[in-house]
Design a protein around this motif. Structure first.
Motif, PDB file in Angstrom:
ATOM      1  N   ILE A   6       1.065  11.745  -1.618  1.00 40.66           N
ATOM      2  CA  ILE A   6       2.240  11.789  -2.609  1.00 40.66           C
ATOM      3  C   ILE A   6       2.204  10.837  -3.866  1.00 40.66           C
ATOM      4  O   ILE A   6       2.052  10.995  -4.821  1.00 40.66           O
ATOM      5  N   VAL A   7       2.013   9.686  -3.227  1.00 41.68           N
ATOM      6  CA  VAL A   7       1.991   8.440  -4.211  1.00 41.68           C
ATOM      7  C   VAL A   7       0.637   8.539  -4.888  1.00 41.68           C
ATOM      8  O   VAL A   7       0.598   8.210  -6.365  1.00 41.68           O
ATOM      9  N   GLY A   8      -0.691   8.794  -4.468  1.00 38.31           N
ATOM     10  CA  GLY A   8      -1.933   8.878  -5.196  1.00 38.31           C
ATOM     11  C   GLY A   8      -1.874   9.761  -6.096  1.00 38.31           C
ATOM     12  O   GLY A   8      -2.353   9.640  -7.387  1.00 38.31           O
ATOM     13  N   VAL A   9      -1.501  11.165  -5.933  1.00 43.00           N
ATOM     14  CA  VAL A   9      -1.428  12.199  -6.740  1.00 43.00           C
ATOM     15  C   VAL A   9      -0.390  11.961  -7.924  1.00 43.00           C
ATOM     16  O   VAL A   9      -0.529  12.274  -9.137  1.00 43.00           O
ATOM     17  N   ALA A  10       0.693  11.462  -7.571  1.00 47.35           N
ATOM     18  CA  ALA A  10       1.785  11.275  -8.597  1.00 47.35           C
ATOM     19  C   ALA A  10       1.366  10.083  -9.598  1.00 47.35           C
ATOM     20  O   ALA A  10       1.890  10.166 -10.787  1.00 47.35           O
ATOM     21  N   LEU A  11       0.470   9.348  -9.069  1.00 43.93           N
ATOM     22  CA  LEU A  11       0.015   8.093  -9.993  1.00 43.93           C
ATOM     23  C   LEU A  11      -0.947   8.581 -10.951  1.00 43.93           C
ATOM     24  O   LEU A  11      -1.336   8.030 -12.150  1.00 43.93           O
ATOM     25  N   ALA A  12      -1.707   9.697 -10.743  1.00 43.09           N
ATOM     26  CA  ALA A  12      -2.834  10.020 -11.448  1.00 43.09           C
ATOM     27  C   ALA A  12      -2.609  10.253 -12.998  1.00 43.09           C
ATOM     28  O   ALA A  12      -3.319  10.047 -14.157  1.00 43.09           O
ATOM     29  N   PRO A  13      -1.811  11.328 -13.308  1.00 41.29           N
ATOM     30  CA  PRO A  13      -1.573  11.577 -14.845  1.00 41.29           C
ATOM     31  C   PRO A  13      -1.076  10.401 -15.536  1.00 41.29           C
ATOM     32  O   PRO A  13      -1.595  10.175 -16.607  1.00 41.29           O
ATOM     33  N   VAL A  64      -4.003   7.332  -0.655  1.00 38.49           N
ATOM     34  CA  VAL A  64      -3.626   6.718  -1.950  1.00 38.49           C
ATOM     35  C   VAL A  64      -4.828   7.077  -3.057  1.00 38.49           C
ATOM     36  O   VAL A  64      -4.804   7.628  -4.012  1.00 38.49           O
ATOM     37  N   THR A  65      -5.818   6.314  -2.619  1.00 36.29           N
ATOM     38  CA  THR A  65      -7.045   6.234  -3.639  1.00 36.29           C
ATOM     39  C   THR A  65      -7.655   7.548  -3.723  1.00 36.29           C
ATOM     40  O   THR A  65      -8.066   7.983  -4.788  1.00 36.29           O
ATOM     41  N   SER A  66      -8.069   8.536  -2.829  1.00 37.95           N
ATOM     42  CA  SER A  66      -8.476   9.727  -2.886  1.00 37.95           C
ATOM     43  C   SER A  66      -7.599  10.648  -3.637  1.00 37.95           C
ATOM     44  O   SER A  66      -8.032  11.481  -4.220  1.00 37.95           O
ATOM     45  N   GLY A  67      -6.369  10.700  -3.185  1.00 39.38           N
ATOM     46  CA  GLY A  67      -5.355  11.630  -4.080  1.00 39.38           C
ATOM     47  C   GLY A  67      -5.363  11.219  -5.418  1.00 39.38           C
ATOM     48  O   GLY A  67      -5.573  12.362  -6.338  1.00 39.38           O
ATOM     49  N   MET A  68      -5.348  10.069  -5.746  1.00 42.94           N
ATOM     50  CA  MET A  68      -5.466   9.648  -7.444  1.00 42.94           C
ATOM     51  C   MET A  68      -7.084   9.976  -7.855  1.00 42.94           C
ATOM     52  O   MET A  68      -6.848  10.668  -9.024  1.00 42.94           O
ATOM     53  N   GLY A  69      -8.009   9.655  -7.123  1.00 40.40           N
ATOM     54  CA  GLY A  69      -9.443  10.035  -7.704  1.00 40.40           C
ATOM     55  C   GLY A  69      -9.685  11.349  -7.751  1.00 40.40           C
ATOM     56  O   GLY A  69     -10.375  11.745  -8.767  1.00 40.40           O
ATOM     57  N   LEU A  70      -9.047  12.282  -6.964  1.00 37.34           N
ATOM     58  CA  LEU A  70      -9.591  13.706  -6.872  1.00 37.34           C
ATOM     59  C   LEU A  70      -8.944  14.119  -8.113  1.00 37.34           C
ATOM     60  O   LEU A  70      -9.245  15.166  -8.788  1.00 37.34           O
TER      61      LEU A  70
END
Length: 461
Positions: free
Chosen positions: A298-305, A353-359
C-alpha cells in the motif's frame, strides 16, 4: 496533482486521496486485481508449490518458462485490438466482449491447473500452466488497453497507481491467500480447491467492466470495419509496429524495457524456494506477507504518483530502480542469517515498498508510450519485452542459486540490475525518457523533458 494546503490536516488528507477514489481509478483498481492473480499463481505460488512437493531448484527455475505466452502476447494483440466477437461485441463493445470471454475460460483453466498434481503428472501440470498463461496474457492485453482508454490524462497516474495496487492485491490473494487455503497449517483444503477459489478473482474485473462501460476504442473499431479487408489487415498487423518503430529511440526503449527489472525477476523466481529451504513454516510465511507485505505494498503504490510528480519520469525510474536493486540485498542478509523472522520481515517490507513503487512508475511510463489508436498492440509489445526478462532471461536463476548459494545468488541479482540502470542513463541523456508519445515525437531538449503529467497524444481531455 499536489494536495491543497489549507491549514486543515483533514482537508489536506481528503484532497490527497480524492484522485484515487474517483470512479474510473477505482475501476482500474478492480481490473488490476483480476489482472494480477494469474501470473502470481504461475510464479510465486507455483514455485512454492513445486518446492513443497519436492521438485528440485533447477527444474523450478526452468518451470518459470511456462509463462512464455506473456512474452509473446504482442503476436496476437493486433487481433484482440481489431477482431469483433459475434454477439458479444454488439452487446458489450470490443474490449468488454473479449474480456468477458477470456475471464470465463481463465476461470476453468485455473481450476484444472490446481487439480493437476505436479508431483505425479508434471506434464499435465505444464499443459494447464501454459493454457493459464496464454489466457492470463490475453486477459492482460484487453485489460491494459481498456484501462488506458477509460482514464483521462489527469487520472492516468492515479489510475495506474490504483491498477498496480490492484495488481499486487490480486497477486497477494493468489500467493498468500492460495497458500493459506491449501496449507495444512491454514484451511487445509488442498491445492485444487485453493486454485479454484483463487480463480474467483475474475469477479472484480467483471464488475469494473460492467460499471465503467465501453472504452474509447469502440468508435475506431467501427470505422475499421467499414474499410476493405486489405486496408484493415494492414492497419491491424503493420500499423501499430510501424508507428512505434518510427519514433526516436524506439529500439533503445525496448532494450531498456527488456532488462530494467531483470535482477528483480531473477530474485522473485527463487524467493519462495529459498523460504522453503530456510525452514520457514507456511504460517510464518503467510503471517509476515499478510501483516507486513500488504501494508508495504500500500505504501509503495501510494507513493508512486507524488514520486513521479515531484521527480519527473526519468528521475523516478532511476530512483525506483536503485531502490529495487538495494532491496535484493536484504534477502542476501536473510540468507546469511538463516531462519530469522526478523530479517524475513525486513526483507519482505523492503521488497514490497520498493517493488510497488517501481512497478507503478514503470507501468505509467509504458502506458504513456501507447498510442490510443493501437493501445492493445503497443502496450502488449512493451510489456512483452518486459516479460522476456522475467521469463527467459531469468530461467538460469535456479542454476545460479545452486552454484552460488543463496547469499551469492542475491548479490548477483543486484549486480544484474546495473546494466538496466546504465541504459536508462543513456536514454535519459539522449532525451528518450519522457512521459508521452507527444514528447517523443517533439524531440524535447533535456532541460524540458521532465514535464510530469504531460497529456498523451489523442487522449481525452
Amino acid at each position: 496533482m499536489a494536495a491543497r494546503v489549507d491549514g486543515s490536516a483533514e482537508g489536506g488528507w481528503l484532497t490527497a486521496i480524492a484522485p484515487y477514489v474517483r470512479p474510473r481509478p477505482i475501476a482500474a483498481l478492480l481490473l488490476g486485481i483480476t489482472s494480477g492473480f494469474p501470473l502470481a499463481l504461475l510464479l510465486g505460488t507455483m514455485t512454492f508449490w513445486l518446492a513443497k512437493v519436492g521438485i528440485d531448484k533447477k527444474t523450478i527455475g526452468f518451470a518459470v518458462g511456462l509463462t512464455t505466452p506473456y512474452t509473446l502476447k504482442f503476436l496476437w494483440a493486433p487481433l484482440i485490438d481489431r477482431v469483433r466477437l459475434p454477439l458479444l461485441s454488439a452487446l458489450f463493445g470490443q474490449r468488454r466482449a473479449w474480456l468477458f470471454l477470456i475471464m470465463a475460460l481463465l476461470f476453468g483453466a485455473v481450476w484444472m491447473l490446481g487439480a493437476s498434481a505436479p508431483e505425479k503428472h508434471l506434464g499435465v501440470f505444464a499443459f494447464w500452466a501454459i493454457v493459464t498463461a496464454f489466457l492470463g496474457a490475453t486477459q492482460d492485453i484487453v485489460i491494459d488497453a481498456y484501462r488506458i482508454e477509460i482514464l483521462s490524462d489527469e487520472e492516468l497516474p492515479y489510475g495506474t497507481a490504483n491498477n498496480q495496487f490492484g495488481y499486487r492485491l490480486g497477486a497477494f490473494f493468489a500467493g498468500v491467500g492460495t497458500i493459506a487455503i491449501a496449507s495444512p497449517e491454514g484451511l487445509g483444503l488442498g491445492w485444487a480447491m485453493a486454485y479454484g477459489l483463487t480463480g474467483l478473482c475474475v469477479i472484480p474485473g467483471l464488475l469494473a467492466a460492467l460499471w465503467a462501460g465501453p472504452g474509447l476504442h469502440e468508435r475506431a473499431v467501427e470505422a475499421e470495419s467499414r474499410r476493405s479487408f486489405a486496408r484493415w489487415l494492414e492497419e491491424t498487423i503493420v500499423g501499430p509496429f510501424r508507428e512505434f518503430f518510427a519514433r526516436r529511440g524506439a529500439v533503445l526503449i525496448l532494450l531498456f524495457v527488456l532488462i530494467y527489472k531483470l535482477g528483480d525477476a531473477m530474485g522473485q523466481a527463487m524467493l519462495n524456494p529459498m523460504i522453503v529451504e530456510l525452514g520457514f513454516t507456511d504460517t510464518e510465511f503467510v503471517a509476515i506477507n499478510k501483516l507486513v507485505g500488504f501494508w508495504g505494498l500500500i505504501v509503495g503504490v501510494a507513493l508512486a504518483p507524488p514520486f513521479m510528480a515531484r521527480l519527473g519520469m526519468g528521475r523516478a525510474l532511476f530512483a525506483s530502480g536503485v531502490l529495487m536493486m538495494l532491496s535484493n540485498l536484504t534477502f542476501a542478509i536473510l540468507a546469511s542469517q538463516g531462519h530469522s523472522t526478523t530479517w524475513l520481515t525486513i526483507a519482505v517490507a523492503t521488497e514490497q515498498v520498493t517493488s510497488g513503487m517501481g512497478l507503478a512508475v514503470f507501468v505509467t511510463y509504458l502506458s504513456g508510450l501507447s498510442n490510443l489508436a493501437y493501445t492493445a498492440t503497443q502496450f502488449a509489445l512493451l510489456s512483452s519485452f518486459a516479460s522476456v526478462g522475467r521469463t527467459w532471461l531469468s530461467t538460469p536463476a535456479g542454476y545460479a542459486a545452486d552454484t552460488l548459494g543463496w547469499v551469492g545468488f542475491w548479490i548477483m541479482t543486484t549486480l544484474v540490475a546495473v546494466p538496466g540502470m546504465v541504459l536508462l542513463w543513456l536514454l535519459w541523456k539522449r532525451g528518450f525518457v519522457v512521459d508521452s508519445i507527444r514528447q517523443v515525437e517533439a524531440e524535447p531538449p533535456p532541460a524540458s523533458r521532465e514535464s510530469a503529467g504531460e497529456a498523451r497524444e489523442g487522449a481525452p481531455a
